[in-house]
Design a protein around this motif. Structure first.
Motif, PDB file in Angstrom:
ATOM      1  N   CYS A   1       0.851  -1.182   0.000  1.00 23.40           N
ATOM      2  CA  CYS A   1       0.000   0.000   0.000  1.00 23.40           C
ATOM      3  C   CYS A   1       0.893   1.240   0.000  1.00 23.40           C
ATOM      4  N   ALA A   2       0.537   2.232  -0.766  1.00 26.85           N
ATOM      5  CA  ALA A   2       1.296   3.477  -0.829  1.00 26.85           C
ATOM      6  C   ALA A   2       1.300   4.141   0.550  1.00 26.85           C
ATOM      7  N   PRO A   3       2.400   4.772   0.921  1.00 22.91           N
ATOM      8  CA  PRO A   3       2.506   5.399   2.246  1.00 22.91           C
ATOM      9  C   PRO A   3       1.350   6.339   2.578  1.00 22.91           C
ATOM     10  N   GLU A   4       0.889   7.104   1.616  1.00 22.42           N
ATOM     11  CA  GLU A   4      -0.177   8.073   1.894  1.00 22.42           C
ATOM     12  C   GLU A   4      -1.545   7.411   2.116  1.00 22.42           C
ATOM     13  N   ARG A   5      -1.692   6.151   1.764  1.00 21.79           N
ATOM     14  CA  ARG A   5      -2.962   5.432   1.970  1.00 21.79           C
ATOM     15  C   ARG A   5      -2.943   4.475   3.153  1.00 21.79           C
ATOM     16  N   ARG A   6      -1.762   4.222   3.699  1.00 22.88           N
ATOM     17  CA  ARG A   6      -1.627   3.178   4.728  1.00 22.88           C
ATOM     18  C   ARG A   6      -2.504   3.390   5.958  1.00 22.88           C
ATOM     19  N   ALA A   7      -2.469   4.561   6.544  1.00 22.14           N
ATOM     20  CA  ALA A   7      -3.219   4.804   7.787  1.00 22.14           C
ATOM     21  C   ALA A   7      -4.710   4.575   7.568  1.00 22.14           C
ATOM     22  N   LYS A   8      -5.245   5.092   6.485  1.00 23.37           N
ATOM     23  CA  LYS A   8      -6.679   4.917   6.199  1.00 23.37           C
ATOM     24  C   LYS A   8      -7.006   3.451   5.971  1.00 23.37           C
ATOM     25  N   ARG A   9      -6.174   2.765   5.189  1.00 25.70           N
ATOM     26  CA  ARG A   9      -6.419   1.346   4.900  1.00 25.70           C
ATOM     27  C   ARG A   9      -6.336   0.507   6.175  1.00 25.70           C
ATOM     28  N   ARG A  10      -5.382   0.821   7.027  1.00 30.76           N
ATOM     29  CA  ARG A  10      -5.248   0.112   8.302  1.00 30.76           C
ATOM     30  C   ARG A  10      -6.514   0.283   9.133  1.00 30.76           C
ATOM     31  N   GLU A  11      -7.017   1.509   9.215  1.00 27.24           N
ATOM     32  CA  GLU A  11      -8.233   1.762   9.985  1.00 27.24           C
ATOM     33  C   GLU A  11      -9.431   1.006   9.405  1.00 27.24           C
ATOM     34  N   GLU A  12      -9.514   0.924   8.080  1.00 26.85           N
ATOM     35  CA  GLU A  12     -10.594   0.163   7.444  1.00 26.85           C
ATOM     36  C   GLU A  12     -10.525  -1.312   7.850  1.00 26.85           C
ATOM     37  N   LEU A  13      -9.327  -1.867   7.815  1.00 27.48           N
ATOM     38  CA  LEU A  13      -9.159  -3.281   8.159  1.00 27.48           C
ATOM     39  C   LEU A  13      -9.410  -3.536   9.642  1.00 27.48           C
ATOM     40  N   ILE A  14      -8.988  -2.615  10.496  1.00 29.94           N
ATOM     41  CA  ILE A  14      -9.261  -2.751  11.932  1.00 29.94           C
ATOM     42  C   ILE A  14     -10.767  -2.739  12.177  1.00 29.94           C
ATOM     43  N   ALA A  15     -11.477  -1.837  11.523  1.00 26.80           N
ATOM     44  CA  ALA A  15     -12.932  -1.763  11.687  1.00 26.80           C
ATOM     45  C   ALA A  15     -13.612  -3.048  11.205  1.00 26.80           C
ATOM     46  N   GLU A  16     -13.099  -3.612  10.132  1.00 23.34           N
ATOM     47  CA  GLU A  16     -13.703  -4.821   9.577  1.00 23.34           C
ATOM     48  C   GLU A  16     -13.367  -6.077  10.384  1.00 23.34           C
ATOM     49  N   TRP A  17     -12.104  -6.245  10.764  1.00 24.91           N
ATOM     50  CA  TRP A  17     -11.651  -7.497  11.376  1.00 24.91           C
ATOM     51  C   TRP A  17     -11.532  -7.452  12.896  1.00 24.91           C
ATOM     52  N   LYS A  18     -11.519  -6.281  13.495  1.00 23.58           N
ATOM     53  CA  LYS A  18     -11.505  -6.108  14.951  1.00 23.58           C
ATOM     54  C   LYS A  18     -10.421  -6.924  15.676  1.00 23.58           C
ATOM     55  N   PRO A  19      -9.161  -6.607  15.423  1.00 23.48           N
ATOM     56  CA  PRO A  19      -8.091  -7.331  16.120  1.00 23.48           C
ATOM     57  C   PRO A  19      -8.126  -7.051  17.617  1.00 23.48           C
ATOM     58  N   VAL A  20      -7.601  -7.993  18.405  1.00 22.63           N
ATOM     59  CA  VAL A  20      -7.637  -7.834  19.860  1.00 22.63           C
ATOM     60  C   VAL A  20      -6.644  -6.793  20.358  1.00 22.63           C
ATOM     61  N   ILE A  21      -5.581  -6.534  19.611  1.00 22.53           N
ATOM     62  CA  ILE A  21      -4.610  -5.498  19.950  1.00 22.53           C
ATOM     63  C   ILE A  21      -4.677  -4.438  18.857  1.00 22.53           C
ATOM     64  N   THR A  22      -4.879  -3.196  19.230  1.00 21.58           N
ATOM     65  CA  THR A  22      -4.957  -2.147  18.221  1.00 21.58           C
ATOM     66  C   THR A  22      -3.681  -1.311  18.139  1.00 21.58           C
ATOM     67  N   GLU A  23      -2.859  -1.338  19.150  1.00 24.70           N
ATOM     68  CA  GLU A  23      -1.572  -0.625  19.115  1.00 24.70           C
ATOM     69  C   GLU A  23      -0.496  -1.527  19.662  1.00 24.70           C
ATOM     70  N   ALA A  24       0.542  -1.745  18.897  1.00 23.53           N
ATOM     71  CA  ALA A  24       1.674  -2.555  19.368  1.00 23.53           C
ATOM     72  C   ALA A  24       2.695  -1.622  20.003  1.00 23.53           C
ATOM     73  N   THR A  25       3.317  -2.072  21.048  1.00 20.87           N
ATOM     74  CA  THR A  25       4.306  -1.246  21.739  1.00 20.87           C
ATOM     75  C   THR A  25       5.734  -1.580  21.325  1.00 20.87           C
ATOM     76  N   ASN A  26       5.895  -2.486  20.382  1.00 16.95           N
ATOM     77  CA  ASN A  26       7.241  -2.878  20.001  1.00 16.95           C
ATOM     78  C   ASN A  26       7.566  -2.517  18.560  1.00 16.95           C
ATOM     79  N   ARG A  27       7.156  -1.340  18.136  1.00 14.91           N
ATOM     80  CA  ARG A  27       7.488  -0.868  16.787  1.00 14.91           C
ATOM     81  C   ARG A  27       8.946  -0.483  16.737  1.00 14.91           C
ATOM     82  N   SER A  28       9.511  -0.563  15.571  1.00 14.30           N
ATOM     83  CA  SER A  28      10.922  -0.193  15.434  1.00 14.30           C
ATOM     84  C   SER A  28      11.092   1.307  15.631  1.00 14.30           C
ATOM     85  N   PRO A  29      12.260   1.724  16.091  1.00 11.12           N
ATOM     86  CA  PRO A  29      12.494   3.155  16.294  1.00 11.12           C
ATOM     87  C   PRO A  29      12.425   3.913  14.974  1.00 11.12           C
ATOM     88  N   VAL A  30      11.976   5.150  15.055  1.00  9.91           N
ATOM     89  CA  VAL A  30      11.843   5.988  13.841  1.00  9.91           C
ATOM     90  C   VAL A  30      13.172   6.624  13.519  1.00  9.91           C
TER      91      VAL A  30
END
Length: 102
Positions: free
Chosen positions: A73-102
């Motif tokens: 997915c293109a960087p500018e669409r990722r956040a929106k697409r992620r939110e769409e998938l979260i709304a559809e599939w309802k994962p048990v964890i919505t924010e991970a605390t182990n993301r790589s450093p920026v």
């Protein structure tokens, strides 16, 4: 349990992540046979999956993901697409605390 745009799913282990996950921008999902565990986004899908696998926080590990899927997915669409998938599939964890450093 892969989502509609990618019928492929893969075992959640380092060897398969290295072989199948692309080094491109996109959305990824972790799940097990019972539920979606987490849906995330990254500049590099492979790198972020490896970070999760190697450094899984206790909550992510406790949920026991056994497989992953992804969708480039293109960087500018990722956040929106992620939110769409979260709304559809309802994962048990919505924010991970182990993301790589920026």
């Amino acid at each position: 349990m892969p989502w509609k745009n990618n019928n492929d799913w893969y075992p959640y282990n380092e060897e398969t992540i290295k072989a199948k996950a692309p080094e491109t921008s996109g959305i990824y999902g972790l799940y097990n046979i019972q539920k979606w565990v987490y849906i995330g986004e990254a500049d590099d899908i492979r790198e972020q999956l490896l970070v999760h696998k190697r450094n899984a926080n206790s909550e992510l590990r406790l949920q026991g993901p056994t497989a992953f899927t992804f969708e480039p997915c293109a960087p500018e669409r990722r956040a929106k697409r992620r939110e769409e998938l979260i709304a559809e599939w309802k994962p048990v964890i919505t924010e991970a605390t182990n993301r790589s450093p920026v």
